[in-house]
Design an enzyme around this catalytic site. Sequence first.
Site, PDB file in Angstrom:
ATOM      1  N   ALA A   5       0.912  -1.346  -0.081  1.00 35.52           N
ATOM      2  CA  ALA A   5      -0.062  -0.026   0.163  1.00 35.52           C
ATOM      3  C   ALA A   5       0.829   1.217  -0.189  1.00 35.52           C
ATOM      4  O   ALA A   5       1.512   1.309   0.583  1.00 35.52           O
ATOM      5  CB  ALA A   5      -0.791  -0.069   1.398  1.00 35.52           C
ATOM      6  N   HIS A   7       1.031   5.088   0.920  1.00 34.32           N
ATOM      7  CA  HIS A   7      -0.019   6.149   1.781  1.00 34.32           C
ATOM      8  C   HIS A   7       0.640   7.493   1.782  1.00 34.32           C
ATOM      9  O   HIS A   7       1.691   7.602   2.232  1.00 34.32           O
ATOM     10  CB  HIS A   7      -0.181   5.763   2.954  1.00 34.32           C
ATOM     11  CG  HIS A   7      -0.991   6.617   4.110  1.00 34.32           C
ATOM     12  ND1 HIS A   7      -2.421   6.452   3.845  1.00 34.32           N
ATOM     13  CD2 HIS A   7      -0.582   7.570   4.833  1.00 34.32           C
ATOM     14  CE1 HIS A   7      -2.646   7.534   4.809  1.00 34.32           C
ATOM     15  NE2 HIS A   7      -1.782   8.203   5.304  1.00 34.32           N
ATOM     16  N   GLY A   9       0.807  11.107   3.212  1.00 31.43           N
ATOM     17  CA  GLY A   9       0.684  11.890   4.581  1.00 31.43           C
ATOM     18  C   GLY A   9       1.009  10.986   5.517  1.00 31.43           C
ATOM     19  O   GLY A   9       0.187   9.933   6.078  1.00 31.43           O
ATOM     20  N   ALA A  10       1.985  11.256   6.192  1.00 35.11           N
ATOM     21  CA  ALA A  10       2.915  10.248   7.210  1.00 35.11           C
ATOM     22  C   ALA A  10       2.712  11.135   8.681  1.00 35.11           C
ATOM     23  O   ALA A  10       3.292  10.785   9.279  1.00 35.11           O
ATOM     24  CB  ALA A  10       4.473  10.263   6.985  1.00 35.11           C
ATOM     25  N   GLY A  11       1.369  11.877   8.868  1.00 30.94           N
ATOM     26  CA  GLY A  11       1.296  12.338  10.049  1.00 30.94           C
ATOM     27  C   GLY A  11       0.312  11.405  10.975  1.00 30.94           C
ATOM     28  O   GLY A  11       0.426  10.221  10.752  1.00 30.94           O
ATOM     29  N   ILE A  13      -2.685  10.493  11.661  1.00 32.36           N
ATOM     30  CA  ILE A  13      -3.803   9.991  11.231  1.00 32.36           C
ATOM     31  C   ILE A  13      -3.165   8.463  10.345  1.00 32.36           C
ATOM     32  O   ILE A  13      -3.430   7.503  10.372  1.00 32.36           O
ATOM     33  CB  ILE A  13      -4.761  10.681  10.375  1.00 32.36           C
ATOM     34  CG1 ILE A  13      -5.680  11.563  11.131  1.00 32.36           C
ATOM     35  CG2 ILE A  13      -5.833   9.663   9.647  1.00 32.36           C
ATOM     36  CD1 ILE A  13      -6.815  11.145  11.892  1.00 32.36           C
ATOM     37  N   GLY A  14      -2.289   9.125   9.452  1.00 30.30           N
ATOM     38  CA  GLY A  14      -1.613   8.242   8.560  1.00 30.30           C
ATOM     39  C   GLY A  14      -0.667   7.133   9.118  1.00 30.30           C
ATOM     40  O   GLY A  14      -1.109   5.927   8.947  1.00 30.30           O
ATOM     41  N   ARG A  15       0.064   7.437  10.218  1.00 27.71           N
ATOM     42  CA  ARG A  15       0.779   6.310  11.012  1.00 27.71           C
ATOM     43  C   ARG A  15       0.044   5.716  11.922  1.00 27.71           C
ATOM     44  O   ARG A  15       0.130   4.498  12.232  1.00 27.71           O
ATOM     45  CB  ARG A  15       1.866   7.219  11.605  1.00 27.71           C
ATOM     46  CG  ARG A  15       3.002   7.900  10.775  1.00 27.71           C
ATOM     47  CD  ARG A  15       4.322   8.053  11.652  1.00 27.71           C
ATOM     48  NE  ARG A  15       4.201   8.558  12.877  1.00 27.71           N
ATOM     49  CZ  ARG A  15       3.961   9.884  13.301  1.00 27.71           C
ATOM     50  NH1 ARG A  15       3.656  10.737  12.185  1.00 27.71           N
ATOM     51  NH2 ARG A  15       3.797  10.246  14.513  1.00 27.71           N
ATOM     52  N   LYS A 215     -21.648  10.541  11.018  1.00 33.09           N
ATOM     53  CA  LYS A 215     -20.425  10.884  11.643  1.00 33.09           C
ATOM     54  C   LYS A 215     -20.263  12.525  11.617  1.00 33.09           C
ATOM     55  O   LYS A 215     -19.768  12.988  12.825  1.00 33.09           O
ATOM     56  CB  LYS A 215     -19.420  10.348  10.667  1.00 33.09           C
ATOM     57  CG  LYS A 215     -17.885  10.344  11.592  1.00 33.09           C
ATOM     58  CD  LYS A 215     -16.895  11.418  10.940  1.00 33.09           C
ATOM     59  CE  LYS A 215     -15.939  11.345  11.713  1.00 33.09           C
ATOM     60  NZ  LYS A 215     -14.934  12.369  11.191  1.00 33.09           N
TER      61      LYS A 215
END
Length: 389
Positions: A5, A7, A9-11, A13-15, A215
Amino acid sequence: MGLKAVHFGAGNIGRGFVAEFLHKSGYEVVFCDVMDSIIQKLQTTPSYKVIQVGAEGTSEDTITNYRAINSKTHEADVIEEIRTADVVTCSVGPNILKFIAPVIAKGIDGRSNDATPIAVIACENAIGATDTLANHIKGDHTPQERLDDHHQRARYANSAIDRIVPAQDPDAGLDVKLEKFYEWVVDRTPFSDHEPPAIQGIKWVDDLIPYIERKLFTVNTGHAAAAYHGYYHQKATVYDALQDPNILKEVHAALEETSRLIVGKHGIEAQEQKDYVDKIITRIGNPHLEDAVERVGRAPLRKLSRKERFIAPAAELAEEGKDFTALLDAAEMAFRFQNVEGDEESKELAKIMSENSAEQVVEKVCGLQSDHPLFPHVVAVVKKVQADE
């Protein structure tokens, strides 16, 4: 070849959210980001922890089997990874989707039509974010002659994500702390001719809209309402705000209004929605999350916009002649969220409020036209806030 995968955006939410489930499902995760510091950390650290906090205590998972690429400086590498991946996900923020579209488009264009189409799933706090990304990819960055068989190379599935990720300890490194509860619902319909990707934690559904609206109009409305009321009353965290009976009452009232809309519109049982609201208020009031009201309230211009958590439900309720008083009260508190340290939008809001008439503010910020039944009510609120300044 194992599963892979990519991905963006390693912020947090991403991590902490997306990569955790991809990892548990056996995927190698390739993080792509433009932040040098985070990419270097990921490249030199073989594992990190995801810590889940809930009322019943804390648990943690260790994430391994990932790589990281700087998508600003190594675009060709990213294109090659997408060409051979099974899934592309992202958590970059709705406004950044247009910037990641060109490289994804090139990666998809290099794929074989005989391979299983890559699944593209945007994990953003916005309705139809994957559609937005797909429109950028196909509309702006795919040659006309490649559009007819594009579906043989990629499928786009909208998703709704729900998990509270608070501000992190500055010394945590790559580790991410988040709440135990999560919901990740994804549209199954783009995968009618083959199985959707096997990813733990995803609930596949044929109609996503009820989940997204429920949501957005419960979690996001409630979280922001608590933060804005809390900020006005000088509370430090959302937890502190909800300890104040008057603020708790305001949040409940706003969610009763949105619940009326959700139950009437989507045929969700009233009791089921009431239980959902109670669960949400418990979640956002989790003392372990230590969520500062300034952080939860940031970006007030976006949060006061037409399709967002206050104006969208209030507008529909106004059209139906139903009560929207508490949503209007929450919007008033959002209009008062001005010149907050570290938040550019709150400074921009202050400027807009001081330089425009109330009518212009409502048109500009909320995207409401003067003939809409909600318009005069929001104008009255803005006038009140302007008078206090």
